[in-house]
Design a protein around this motif. Structure first.
Motif, mmCIF file in Angstrom:
data_model
loop_
_atom_site.group_PDB
_atom_site.id
_atom_site.type_symbol
_atom_site.label_atom_id
_atom_site.label_comp_id
_atom_site.label_asym_id
_atom_site.label_seq_id
_atom_site.Cartn_x
_atom_site.Cartn_y
_atom_site.Cartn_z
ATOM 1 N N GLY A 264 11.701 -7.828 -7.413
ATOM 2 C CA GLY A 264 10.551 -8.068 -6.839
ATOM 3 C C GLY A 264 10.649 -8.766 -5.552
ATOM 4 O O GLY A 264 9.597 -9.205 -4.820
ATOM 5 N N GLU A 265 11.840 -9.001 -4.774
ATOM 6 C CA GLU A 265 11.965 -9.577 -3.610
ATOM 7 C C GLU A 265 11.451 -8.844 -2.562
ATOM 8 O O GLU A 265 11.788 -7.630 -2.273
ATOM 9 N N GLN A 266 11.048 -9.442 -1.433
ATOM 10 C CA GLN A 266 10.687 -8.650 -0.258
ATOM 11 C C GLN A 266 11.886 -8.505 0.816
ATOM 12 O O GLN A 266 12.884 -9.149 0.675
ATOM 13 N N THR A 267 12.118 -7.045 1.045
ATOM 14 C CA THR A 267 13.000 -6.594 1.664
ATOM 15 C C THR A 267 12.451 -5.928 3.161
ATOM 16 O O THR A 267 11.206 -5.795 3.340
ATOM 17 N N TRP A 268 13.368 -5.730 3.994
ATOM 18 C CA TRP A 268 12.982 -5.063 5.412
ATOM 19 C C TRP A 268 12.689 -3.629 5.130
ATOM 20 O O TRP A 268 13.441 -2.943 4.253
ATOM 21 N N PRO A 269 11.613 -3.252 5.625
ATOM 22 C CA PRO A 269 11.194 -1.561 5.171
ATOM 23 C C PRO A 269 11.970 -1.007 5.982
ATOM 24 O O PRO A 269 12.985 -0.999 7.076
ATOM 25 N N THR A 270 12.382 0.371 5.344
ATOM 26 C CA THR A 270 13.279 1.433 5.803
ATOM 27 C C THR A 270 12.414 2.215 6.803
ATOM 28 O O THR A 270 11.373 2.160 7.074
ATOM 29 N N GLU A 271 13.243 3.079 7.467
ATOM 30 C CA GLU A 271 12.531 3.963 8.652
ATOM 31 C C GLU A 271 11.641 5.008 7.873
ATOM 32 O O GLU A 271 10.538 5.257 8.419
ATOM 33 N N GLU A 272 12.058 5.524 6.830
ATOM 34 C CA GLU A 272 10.862 6.269 5.806
ATOM 35 C C GLU A 272 9.604 5.399 5.582
ATOM 36 O O GLU A 272 8.376 6.250 6.112
ATOM 37 N N GLU A 273 9.632 4.294 5.402
ATOM 38 C CA GLU A 273 8.623 3.590 4.930
ATOM 39 C C GLU A 273 7.615 3.023 6.368
ATOM 40 O O GLU A 273 6.528 3.299 6.327
ATOM 41 N N MET A 274 8.489 3.082 7.381
ATOM 42 C CA MET A 274 7.723 2.755 8.769
ATOM 43 C C MET A 274 7.050 3.808 9.569
ATOM 44 O O MET A 274 6.001 3.853 9.874
ATOM 45 N N ALA A 275 7.759 4.933 9.130
ATOM 46 C CA ALA A 275 7.180 6.174 9.571
ATOM 47 C C ALA A 275 5.792 6.469 8.597
ATOM 48 O O ALA A 275 4.868 7.164 9.160
ATOM 49 N N GLU A 276 5.882 6.138 7.301
ATOM 50 C CA GLU A 276 4.731 6.470 6.626
ATOM 51 C C GLU A 276 3.511 5.559 7.128
ATOM 52 O O GLU A 276 2.507 5.883 6.953
ATOM 53 N N ALA A 277 3.735 4.360 7.350
ATOM 54 C CA ALA A 277 2.748 3.399 7.575
ATOM 55 C C ALA A 277 2.171 4.059 9.136
ATOM 56 O O ALA A 277 0.989 3.846 9.228
ATOM 57 N N ASP A 278 3.122 4.403 9.901
ATOM 58 C CA ASP A 278 2.406 4.938 10.919
ATOM 59 C C ASP A 278 1.543 6.070 11.055
ATOM 60 O O ASP A 278 0.519 6.130 11.535
#
Length: 792
Positions: A355-369
């Protein structure tokens, strides 16, 4: 001239006539008496012949299966049939009945206090005779679970002794209810102590049969059992009888231990290898599957030995006593395959960093955009002069059922809508340790705190009586005023009830099943589709039964099980009790060792009068299993995905009992036992069956806050004593209120400084009415401190 008619006399009617003979009168003159179908219908005739042949083949297959089943259950190659003699009253002498049956099967006779296993060459039958001790409920239940025939013994002289007017006493009635809940095998009734005079004997037998016949199945037979000839007639009918057993018992292989021993390698570890010997029944047993020892737990095999049947060795003597002096010849030895052996997994081991917070991956950043671009394309109605940054903080109003003003929301209070009703964004995590003591009735709180305080102390008789009195008072108050809770004066209501929320509708409002789960939910397992998983598991077990595999032991074999890593104390208990009560070891299906949330449909036993409160420790007997659990009771609601929690198990109605327990595939019978303080013998508290396995089932605890109208003006009223602080009124302002006379309304504003509030209703409010507010919180069962009773 027309054709002359030939006189035709009417044929004599026969009982069995062919179809063509019955259609003789339908022929005309052009046919010339020809009967039959045209050549164009030959394909229909062929289809009919094929159907007849197929039906004949199926009948022959079923007949062959029945004959094979009779041979396997009645011959010398099968396991002995278990005959359980159960006395219907305390006046019945079982020792004489058991001796007569054993002498009938074995001329040399058999010995043994608990059981005798004999092989009769006259009847071509192997049988084990067990005597159920009157008054010992646990032993009687374990015997009923493994019985092939339940022989209930009634004494015809019981009503004549002046002890009562019935042939069945209170303990016999209780055991009959438990046996029916577990599932009765083939049953019969043996009537003893009949007079020698034939006329009086028949009259007394009719009286006994008429009085107790309603307690047994319709196909149950009644036999006099005083003389050798009467027992001989009973044994011949029993030998030819096709026995029926409960369906749950035929799905799993099991062994009733006739001998038990221990192999201790290292006493410091506290573990040993438990050795059980007995006949394998019901299904094949694989060396690679897990085994459950009743009352102890789940384990793995270290070895299985197939021994030579001791009964077949001593058939000439017609009797056998399984003792340590018998030379056991090993026919076959099976060792587990480390690659195929099922791992012993009981609890899930969660990753603490999952459940720890991690740095977002490139796929997650592209989906957020992409989501941000789609949000920009949406047309929104914004105030004039609003910038893009300011617009990001404006939340769309999606609640179509809101009120005209902002009565349904308060920036410092509770948020209520038709969908997911919550308190605030600062909802705290679930605190399991304070679950019981903070959310119940005030009297119920004191009772539970006192009981928890006294669990580890030596309680006197006065303290036990005082605790029972408090529980009964809480039960009576819960029946008279269900769910009603008084708001404390010295504690703020928004702090006291901070885990609760309001619901627009209990039936239709949504509740996230994965929200604020307790820590115990990280230890359990869940299925995506339990019905599909159960179907695949049973199909796999059936396939293993049909195949001939090297890692399986066939049914009816005399086996010696080596069960590794059994607690030393539990193994010593089993070794000492094996000659006093049945010790059962049965093979587990896939996944049945894992923990999950089980739901049972139960009903309180009519003969149990003491109150049963939720989260109280009870003993659950589920099929062959027996374990301790602390269930949460709830109403079995069919029209909603949410269930209302009940503080007590009320008599006369079915309820849902949810527990943390080992997975068992439905359907399985359930018997709930409760051990009262001051008495060692447990009592039957409830009966039921396993309904489902679903950790996502939502059980909501409901409380009702009450207030009283102080001033009434048609549809408006000033209500007091529900809250004691104006800030609490503002906090609970979005929640709907209602009255016991059927009016519904809302809170408008607080009045004064002592917690009074002004409410508006949909009708005229009466002065004597009571104003109520419903609040809900999700409830969970309690994890038991000790899972199995043999480990206590």
């Amino acid at each position: 001239m027309g054709k002359s008619r030939v006189q035709v006399n009417k044929a004599h009617k026969t009982r069995f006539s062919s179809k063509s003979y019955r259609n003789l009168h339908k022929t005309n003159l052009q046919d010339g008496g020809r009967i039959g179908k045209s050549d164009s219908n030959n394909h229909v005739k062929g289809a009919k012949i094929a159907r007849v042949q197929r039906g004949k083949m199926l009948r022959e297959q079923k007949r062959a299966a029945v004959l094979e089943e009779k041979r396997q259950s009645g011959g010398f190659t099968s396991a002995p049939r278990v005959i359980v003699l159960f006395p219907l009253s305390a006046s019945v002498e079982l020792d004489s009945v058991s001796e007569d049956i054993i002498k009938l099967l074995s001329p040399n006779g058999g010995s043994g206090v608990f059981s005798s296993t004999v092989a009769s060459s006259e009847y071509k039958l192997k049988a084990t005779v067990l005597k159920a001790p009157h008054g010992d409920l646990l032993t009687c239940m374990e015997m009923a679970k493994v019985a092939d025939l339940m022989a209930f013994v009634a004494s015809a002289s019981s009503p004549l002794e002046g002890n009562g007017s019935d042939f069945i006493d209170s303990f016999g009635t209780q055991c009959l209810s438990v046996f029916r809940s577990i599932g009765l095998p083939s049953t019969t009734v043996l009537i003893r102590d009949l007079p020698s005079d034939l006329k009086k004997k028949n009259e007394l037998k009719k009286i006994c049969t008429s009085q107790i016949a309603s307690e047994f199945p319709e196909d149950c037979k009644f036999y006099p059992a005083d003389t050798r000839d009467e027992l001989h007639k009973f044994m011949w009918l029993f030998k030819a009888q096709r026995l029926t057993v409960p369906h749950w018992r035929s799905q799993r292989p099991y062994v009733v231990a006739q001998k038990a021993g221990m192999l201790v390698d290292d006493e410091s570890s506290g573990k040993c290898t438990l050795v059980l010997s007995g006949y394998l029944r019901a299904r094949k047993l694989s060396i690679n599957q897990l085994v459950h020892v009743s009352g102890v737990g789940d384990f793995q095999f270290s070895k299985i030995e197939v021994l030579k049947d001791p009964l077949n060795e001593r058939k000439k003597q017609n009797s056998m006593e399984l003792d340590d002096s018998h030379d056991e010849e090993v026919l076959r030895s099976l060792l587990p395959d480390p690659l195929k052996q099922e791992p012993l997994v009981v609890e899930n081991t969660p990753d603490p960093l999952a459940g720890e917070q991690t740095w977002p991956t490139e796929e997650e950043m592209a989906e957020a955009d992409r989501n941000q671009k789609q949000a920009k394309l949406k047309k929104r109605t914004l105030p004039k002069g609003t910038s893009e940054y300011q617009a990001a903080w404006i939340v769309d109003d999606t609640d179509g059922e809101g009120s005209e003003d902002d009565d349904d929301s308060d920036e410092n209070g509770m948020v209520l809508d038709g969908g997911d009703d919550q308190f605030s964004n600062q909802e705290r995590a679930y605190d399991q340790e304070s679950e019981d003591g903070e959310d119940s009735l005030s009297m119920f709180d004191n009772t539970q705190n006192d009981s928890e305080m006294m669990e580890d102390e030596d309680m006197t008789i006065e303290q036990i009586q005082e605790e029972i009195k408090k529980i009964k008072e809480a039960h009576a108050e819960d029946e008279e005023f269900p769910d009603e809770v008084e708001t404390p004066i010295d504690v703020l209501a928004r702090k006291r009830f901070e885990k609760y929320r309001g619901l627009k509708s209990f039936r239709t409002s949504s509740w996230d099943p994965n929200e604020s789960l307790p820590q115990d939910y990280a230890r359990i397992f869940a299925f995506d589709n339990i019905a599909r998983t159960q179907k695949l598991v049973l199909k796999q077990a059936l396939k293993m039964e049909e195949e001939s595999r090297d890692d399986c032991v066939p049914t009816g074999s005399y086996v010696q099980l080596y069960i590794k890593e059994v607690p030393l104390e539990a193994a010593s208990k089993i070794s000492s009790l094996v000659n006093m009560k049945p010790m059962i070891a049965f093979g587990l299906l896939q996944h049945e060792s894992k923990m999950s949330v089980l739901h049972f449909s139960i009903k309180k036993y009519d003969g149990y009068e003491a109150p049963i409160k939720t989260k109280e420790e009870l003993m659950f007997h589920v099929g062959f299993r027996q374990f301790l659990a602390r269930p949460v009771f709830s109403a079995d609601n069919f029209s909603s995905d949410k269930h209302k929690m009940e503080r007590f198990l009320h008599p006369g109605c079915f309820a849902l009992a949810s527990i943390y327990g080992p997975i068992s595939f439905p359907s399985l019978p359930l018997v709930v036992l409760k051990t009262s303080k001051g008495s060692e013998a447990p009592a039957v508290a409830a009966l039921g069956s396993l309904k489902s396995i679903n950790p996502n089932k939502i059980i909501l605890k409901k409380i009702i806050l009450t207030g009283y109208p102080q001033r009434v003006s048609k549809m408006k009223a000033s209500v007091r004593y529900m809250f004691h602080n104006p800030e609490d009124v503002r906090w609970f302002k979005p929640v709907e209120v209602w009255t016991k006379c059927g009016r519904r309304g809302r809170v408008k504003e607080p009045v004064g400084t002592h917690g009074a509030m002004k409410c508006i209703f949909n009708g005229v409010v009466q002065q004597h009415d009571v104003v109520c507010m419903n609040l809900y919180k999700r409830a969970y069962p309690k994890w038991p401190k000790t899972m199995y009773p043999q480990l206590l």
